[in-house]
Design an enzyme around this catalytic site. Sequence first.
Site, PDB file in Angstrom:
ATOM      1  N   CYS A 161       0.799  -1.224   0.000  1.00  0.00           N
ATOM      2  CA  CYS A 161       0.000   0.000   0.000  1.00  0.00           C
ATOM      3  C   CYS A 161       0.834   1.277   0.000  1.00  0.00           C
ATOM      4  CB  CYS A 161      -0.945  -0.004   1.200  1.00  0.00           C
ATOM      5  SG  CYS A 161      -1.955  -1.492   1.277  1.00  0.00           S
ATOM      6  N   HIS A 301      -2.577   8.305   6.035  1.00  0.00           N
ATOM      7  CA  HIS A 301      -2.831   6.976   5.469  1.00  0.00           C
ATOM      8  C   HIS A 301      -4.178   6.458   5.972  1.00  0.00           C
ATOM      9  CE1 HIS A 301      -1.875   3.222   3.573  1.00  0.00           C
ATOM     10  NE2 HIS A 301      -1.947   2.539   4.719  1.00  0.00           N
ATOM     11  N   GLU A 312      -0.316   5.186  13.231  1.00  0.00           N
ATOM     12  CA  GLU A 312       0.034   6.385  12.470  1.00  0.00           C
ATOM     13  C   GLU A 312       0.005   7.625  13.359  1.00  0.00           C
ATOM     14  OE1 GLU A 312      -0.947   8.701   8.278  1.00  0.00           O
ATOM     15  OE2 GLU A 312      -2.426   7.291   9.089  1.00  0.00           O
ATOM     16  N   LYS A 333      -9.538   8.171   2.594  1.00  0.00           N
ATOM     17  CA  LYS A 333     -10.027   6.807   2.365  1.00  0.00           C
ATOM     18  C   LYS A 333     -11.453   6.632   2.890  1.00  0.00           C
ATOM     19  CE  LYS A 333      -5.543   4.429   2.377  1.00  0.00           C
ATOM     20  NZ  LYS A 333      -4.691   5.601   2.643  1.00  0.00           N
ATOM     21  N   HIS A 338      -9.798   1.965   0.136  1.00  0.00           N
ATOM     22  CA  HIS A 338      -8.342   1.776   0.104  1.00  0.00           C
ATOM     23  C   HIS A 338      -7.949   1.128  -1.221  1.00  0.00           C
ATOM     24  CE1 HIS A 338      -4.320   1.163   1.141  1.00  0.00           C
ATOM     25  NE2 HIS A 338      -4.422   0.504   2.280  1.00  0.00           N
ATOM     26  N   PHE A 398       1.917  -3.413   3.914  1.00  0.00           N
ATOM     27  CA  PHE A 398       2.340  -4.708   4.431  1.00  0.00           C
ATOM     28  C   PHE A 398       3.819  -4.926   4.092  1.00  0.00           C
ATOM     29  CE2 PHE A 398      -2.003  -7.134   4.368  1.00  0.00           C
ATOM     30  CZ  PHE A 398      -2.461  -6.306   5.382  1.00  0.00           C
TER      31      PHE A 398
END
Length: 411
Positions: A161, A301, A312, A333, A338, A398
Amino acid sequence: MTTIVVTGIGATSPIGGTARESWDALLRGESGTRSLTHDWVAQHELPVTFAAEAKVRPEEVLERQEIKRLDPSAQFALIAAREAWADAGSPDIAPERILVDYATGIGGLWTLLDAWDVLKEKGPRRVLPMTIPMLMPNAAAAAISMGLGARAGARTVVSACASGTEAIANAYEHLQLGLADIVVAGGTEAVVHPLPIAAFASMQALSKRNDDPAAASRPYDVDRDGFVLGEGAAAIVLETKEHALARGARIYAELAGGSVTSDSYHITAPDPEGSGAARAVLAALAQAGATPDEVSHINAHATSTPVGDIAEYNALYRVFGERVKSIPVSATKASTGHLLGGTGALEAVFTILALHERTAPPTINLDNQDEAIPLDVVTSPRPLGDGPLLAISNSFGFGGHNSVVAFRTVD
């Protein structure tokens, strides 16, 4: 350091078929998350029955032959890149001075899994000869480079991502090195498919609000229960300021810096202390020649997962301290879902437009903000004021991938 600027933007997203349509829908507080109507939802008894599919389908935009020869991920990429290139004025420069930095998190998943079904059901002779060129992760970069005649390079980043943001950070470095005069950078993803939905749901990553899809993505809300899978692509055209001015191009903003770090912590979970993400923010600001005190806006994010949003916040607190509670934060988002490898590119477009129009876009679905995340979350379009502005856009993936880009207004 050479000043790098943005002269073109393009996007196809769950809330709009172009960058401008997506931005306008974002400002209106629209949600691109909808119930899925495909037969395979019931066929596979999926536990999650909604996603943020692209609002405009590729077949409405591309030629029939392009649809046949490109996986949906590359189709979205080509649409976004063409828009960005046209928006930049379709620059007339030597092909050897045009470079493509384009990303994906997964690549041609639809092609791969459809071909597997054909092999099982009909045998090897029915597998299409274009299967490999369509499923490879670099297919989007290749399609864009061939479409634009870009011969300085066609590079592909695959970092989950963080991919789209990392591609833009790479583009910054490639322009600084003089490898090209113009770079088309961005990211794409098209994996609204039963297998990823089942897999993400199995790992408890997706929201399960089947009864209220539009409200499923809710970053920072105490009732957030996972992210919404989205699809689409975005692209930006980058060049040196000197080159842009020489050809009379419109300039949206300056790409002031970009960075990449890794957590080296866990294959899926972020470092809960946010140390790797914090280093990425600081590195991007250092490259921009800026301090944390200069940041006017953050596109977070913010995936709407219980663990990710707090991690975050911890990273941002490490960088900004108590000041983080007064910096306008947008978590887009909530509207788009996403887009995995495409999400950083789309959020870069939103960050660029936030600076260009001096307006922070809203975060929808925030009904009860988590007290553990005391950010100044923008819930309706907010003016960012006059004077110089600096904004960052964060992406984390990830594998512990972290990437951040910093944009600045241009006089």
